[in-house]
Design a protein around this motif. Structure first.
Motif: not given
Length: 402
Positions: A221, A224, A252, A384-385
């Motif tokens: 994460k 990201r 990921w 994921a965010d």
């Protein structure tokens, strides 16, 4: 006399002949005419087979030997090319911007944290704030894992300001409590994750923590988050002791277009970390994120190995960040983990995961006081965010509600 005998014999023979002719004619009249054999005609079109009395006798067909029967010609072989397996590259996702992400996730935080803010507001709104009320305020803060020393400091400041304020409207109390909580959390701390490339090469970030805190997921994460901020990221899968940890991290990375450097299961973590930084330098990456083994903090030998990883990586250049991942639901046990890790490596920041569950918001204050380093990121869900940069003001607003 001889003539008479001859005449009698002739007469007898004639009578016998006449009698035989008469009998033969009668027999011919009595016998039926001879029947003609039936003529069987083969049907011109095939008929359904009959059974029982209707079954017809099989007809003789001309038969040929094996040599006389021509074999069918073999069809020409047609080469069918097997369809080539198309290598479908995983779709690259574009993470949502990190600016204001905590504000967008505020509702998830407030669902489990409102009890602290609402409890304090309710107590401070009483007409008379006696000693019993202040003890209740202290108990509310301690229950929220704020810690003894921070609780005493907050209560002392609140008592002073409430006494000076005199009359207390709901809006005034809310503003007062917000100011004090933001001050307690720390509004001036540097919570930036150092992830910008420098002269020595890419910024190197070690992610450490025990098993079960969501360390590998947090590393993914975080990649990201950095990609969303325009960073080029290389991942190092140095957790070689947990099965499928490297696969998980690689998945990921593929989702955001970040390359993952990995080695064999059970391999040397320090070697993989070294190769990851080397790859980051070669690719001109901005940041190298290294996921270390999530070993138990009670195993001294394994903790020493974590120190070895850091020393090997430093052969390329300095380690810019060491982020400690803590499960916010563990409360005071998380502080014990933090102490041990801080003895092995220099912790520069904290990532609190699972803060949207049964975690108590006060752990943010307690762990910062324990380590003297700021909370830089918090996890607020399974998405994921759902990893957000920590913002004291947005965090306190979620605590006290609207």
């Amino acid at each position: 006399m001889e003539y008479v005998i001859l005449a009698v014999v002739i007469a007898v023979v004639a009578i016998g002949a006449i009698a035989g002719l008469v009998v033969s004619g009668r027999r011919r009249q009595q016998l039926p005419p001879k029947s003609q054999a039936p003529v069987i005609t083969a049907p011109k079109t095939p008929q359904e087979p009959q059974v029982g009395e209707e079954a017809a006798p099989p007809t003789e067909e001309p038969r040929r030997t094996v040599e006389e029967v021509p074999l069918p010609e073999a069809p020409e072989a047609v080469e069918v090319e097997a369809p080539a397996e198309a290598e479908v590259a995983p779709a690259i996702e574009v993470p949502e911007p990190t600016a204001g992400r905590l504000v967008r996730l505020r509702s998830r935080l407030s669902r489990s944290q409102n009890s602290l803010g609402k409890g304090l507001l309710s107590l401070l709104s009483r007409e008379h704030l006696d000693e019993d009320t202040w003890e209740e305020i202290e108990e509310t803060l301690l229950t929220a894992d704020v810690g003894v020393a921070p609780t005493q400091e907050l209560v002392e400041r609140l008592r002073t300001r409430v006494k000076v304020l005199g009359t207390r409207t709901p809006d005034e109390l809310r503003g007062l409590l917000r100011e004090e909580l933001v001050e307690l959390v720390g509004k001036d701390a540097d919570r930036t994750v150092r992830s910008t490339k420098h002269e020595e090469g890419p910024a190197v970030v070690l992610v450490v923590g025990v098993n079960g805190v969501g360390k590998t997921t947090t590393t993914g994460k975080l990649a990201r988050v950095l990609v969303a901020d325009g960073r080029k990221v290389v991942l190092g899968a140095a957790d070689t002791f947990r099965a499928a940890a490297a696969d998980q991290l690689q998945t990921w990375g593929e989702r955001v277009g970040a390359r993952t450097v990995r080695g064999p299961e059970g391999g040397d973590p320090a070697s993989i970390a070294f190769d990851a930084v080397k790859e980051g330098i070669a690719e001109g990456a901005d940041t190298v994120l290294i996921d270390t083994a999530g070993r138990l903090h009670t195993k001294t030998g394994l903790m020493d190995e974590l120190g070895k990883v850091k020393r090997v990586v430093e052969k390329h250049g300095p380690v810019d960040e060491v982020l400690l991942v803590l499960d916010a639901t563990t409360g005071q046990n998380g502080l014990i983990q933090a102490r041990v890790f801080a003895e092995v490596v220099d912790i520069t920041g904290i990532v609190l995961t699972k803060l949207d569950g049964t975690a108590k918001g006060g752990i943010v204050v307690a762990v910062q006081r324990e380590l003297g380093v700021p909370v830089k990121l918090i996890g607020l869900g399974e998405g994921a965010d759902d990893l957000a940069p920590f913002e004291p003001g947005a965090f306190v607003d979620a605590l006290i509600g609207d």
